[in-house]
Design an enzyme around this catalytic site. Structure first.
Site, PDB file in Angstrom:
ATOM      1  N   PHE A 199       0.595  -1.195   0.402  1.00  0.00           N
ATOM      2  CA  PHE A 199      -0.181   0.151   0.359  1.00  0.00           C
ATOM      3  C   PHE A 199       0.859   1.423  -0.252  1.00  0.00           C
ATOM      4  O   PHE A 199       0.561   2.730  -0.947  1.00  0.00           O
ATOM      5  CB  PHE A 199      -0.621  -0.313   1.111  1.00  0.00           C
ATOM      6  CG  PHE A 199      -2.238   0.877   1.297  1.00  0.00           C
ATOM      7  CD1 PHE A 199      -3.601   0.892   0.851  1.00  0.00           C
ATOM      8  CD2 PHE A 199      -1.543   2.638   1.680  1.00  0.00           C
ATOM      9  CE1 PHE A 199      -4.131   2.021   1.272  1.00  0.00           C
ATOM     10  CE2 PHE A 199      -2.120   3.201   2.352  1.00  0.00           C
ATOM     11  CZ  PHE A 199      -4.174   3.406   1.861  1.00  0.00           C
ATOM     12  N   CYS A 200       2.012   1.467   0.576  1.00  0.00           N
ATOM     13  CA  CYS A 200       2.657   2.852   1.299  1.00  0.00           C
ATOM     14  C   CYS A 200       4.096   2.991  -0.005  1.00  0.00           C
ATOM     15  O   CYS A 200       4.104   4.058  -0.546  1.00  0.00           O
ATOM     16  CB  CYS A 200       3.358   2.540   2.660  1.00  0.00           C
ATOM     17  SG  CYS A 200       2.744   2.306   4.161  1.00  0.00           S
ATOM     18  N   VAL A 201       3.817   1.660  -0.829  1.00  0.00           N
ATOM     19  CA  VAL A 201       5.195   1.357  -1.717  1.00  0.00           C
ATOM     20  C   VAL A 201       3.939   1.667  -2.812  1.00  0.00           C
ATOM     21  O   VAL A 201       4.934   3.335  -3.757  1.00  0.00           O
ATOM     22  CB  VAL A 201       5.122  -0.199  -2.287  1.00  0.00           C
ATOM     23  CG1 VAL A 201       5.974  -0.282  -3.679  1.00  0.00           C
ATOM     24  CG2 VAL A 201       6.432  -0.447  -1.382  1.00  0.00           C
TER      25      VAL A 201
END
Length: 351
Positions: free
Chosen positions: A95-97
């Site tokens: 998600f954060c990547v």
């Protein structure tokens, strides 16, 4: 497509294990966080903060640390996004990547964003070093931690960014699904570019440091030495205080287990058979906190159900997950060789 439509998917990622109130119903400090998110981040109701909204202290402090380091801190926004990308990749947080890939598009570095999206290293050595440094912050003693790939005077912003996302990655992995956008459409280059462009004006705007500090509740004590004299210091101290308050949800024996296990952690991902992990039936709270610290993506419905029984609420679950997450952040922060590296640091990230 309108900007509102493009940024809305950030707020519609399904929540796991909690049911946050709709942002439109927020009042007081929580409503002010949403207002600042819209103005300074370009995304009014980012799910990474909505999921913390049952605990206004945590929500405000997590926002303050990210704002004061990544958004308003000194140094290159591109460089800090690369560091956050490296942290998120090391923590296995897709998600954060994906989010940082989109935000690199927003900075205007489209070719760089697409290289990372395809799993390739940046072409420029200094940018590759920044990603490697971000990844290395997870591993105490990693040779990639020195020299620092940024100016010494930018240490607070870069280190604050890295630690902010070590915390956010764990919250996201524990309490959100992996898909950044509905249907995982960020897989498509055109979508990545379009969403990035939709928030480009906000991302490229220079922010005044300190605005978020008015949201913090009281004096959380001194910040770390590496952030002395900056707005990152009080934001970090506030998040530390808010997150560590979750320890009160555990017995002293369980707190000791979590603290002692994380203290000897070497940065590796835990094996499938993890002998130090307590069972659900025996010590469900300690199990959740340890998973949040070292393997948040492995938290299951069964893990949560074993602990989250009356009188525990969403507020309590968020507090316990935050406690585990920050225990790992604290381990990471203490292991960073900042004093030894500062004199050798260099900043050519944007060259």
């Amino acid at each position: 497509m309108t900007t509102a439509f493009l940024t809305a998917p950030f707020t519609t990622a399904p929540f796991r294990h909690t049911e946050p109130l709709p942002p439109r119903s927020a009042t007081g400090r929580t409503a002010e966080v949403y207002r600042q998110l819209a103005e300074d981040f370009g995304i009014e109701s980012a799910s990474t903060f909505v999921v913390l909204s049952s605990s206004p202290d945590l929500m405000a402090a997590a926002w303050a640390l990210m704002r004061e380091s990544l958004l308003a801190g000194e140094g290159s926004r591109t460089g800090k996004e690369l560091a956050a990308f490296g942290v998120s990749r090391a923590n296995k947080c897709p998600f954060c990547v994906d989010a940082h890939t989109l935000l690199l598009h927003a900075t205007g570095d489209h070719a760089l964003a697409e290289r990372l999206a395809r799993g390739k290293a940046p072409e420029k050595e200094v940018q590759a070093r920044m990603v490697a440094w971000g990844e290395a912050t997870r591993v105490p003693g990693s040779p990639d931690l020195t020299p620092l790939p940024f100016f010494a005077r930018h240490t607070a912003a870069y280190v604050g960014t890295a630690l902010s996302f070590h915390f956010i990655n764990r919250i996201v992995s524990a309490l959100l699904t992996e898909n950044l956008l509905p249907g995982n459409v960020q897989r498509f280059r055109s979508v990545r570019s379009l969403v990035g462009r939709s928030v480009a004006r906000t991302v490229r705007r220079r922010l005044v440091p300190g605005t978020s500090l008015a949201l913090l509740d009281g004096d959380a004590g001194p910040g770390p030495a590496w952030a002395a004299g900056t707005t990152v210091g009080p934001a970090y101290a506030a998040l530390r205080a808010a997150a560590m308050a979750g320890s009160s949800l555990l017995t002293e024996a369980d707190q000791n287990l979590v603290r002692d296990t994380v203290a000897v952690w070497d940065g590796t991902h835990q094996p499938v058979v993890w002998d130090a992990l307590p069972g659900r039936a025996d010590r469900p709270g300690a199990r959740l906190a340890l998973l949040a610290a070292l393997a948040p993506y492995r938290i299951t419905d069964e893990d949560v159900a074993a602990w989250k029984k009356p009188p525990y609420t969403d507020h309590c679950l968020v507090g316990l997950i935050a406690y585990g997450a920050f225990t790992a952040v604290d381990r990471i922060e203490r292991a960073l060789p900042l004093q030894a590296a500062v004199g050798d640091s260099v900043d050519r990230v944007t060259q």
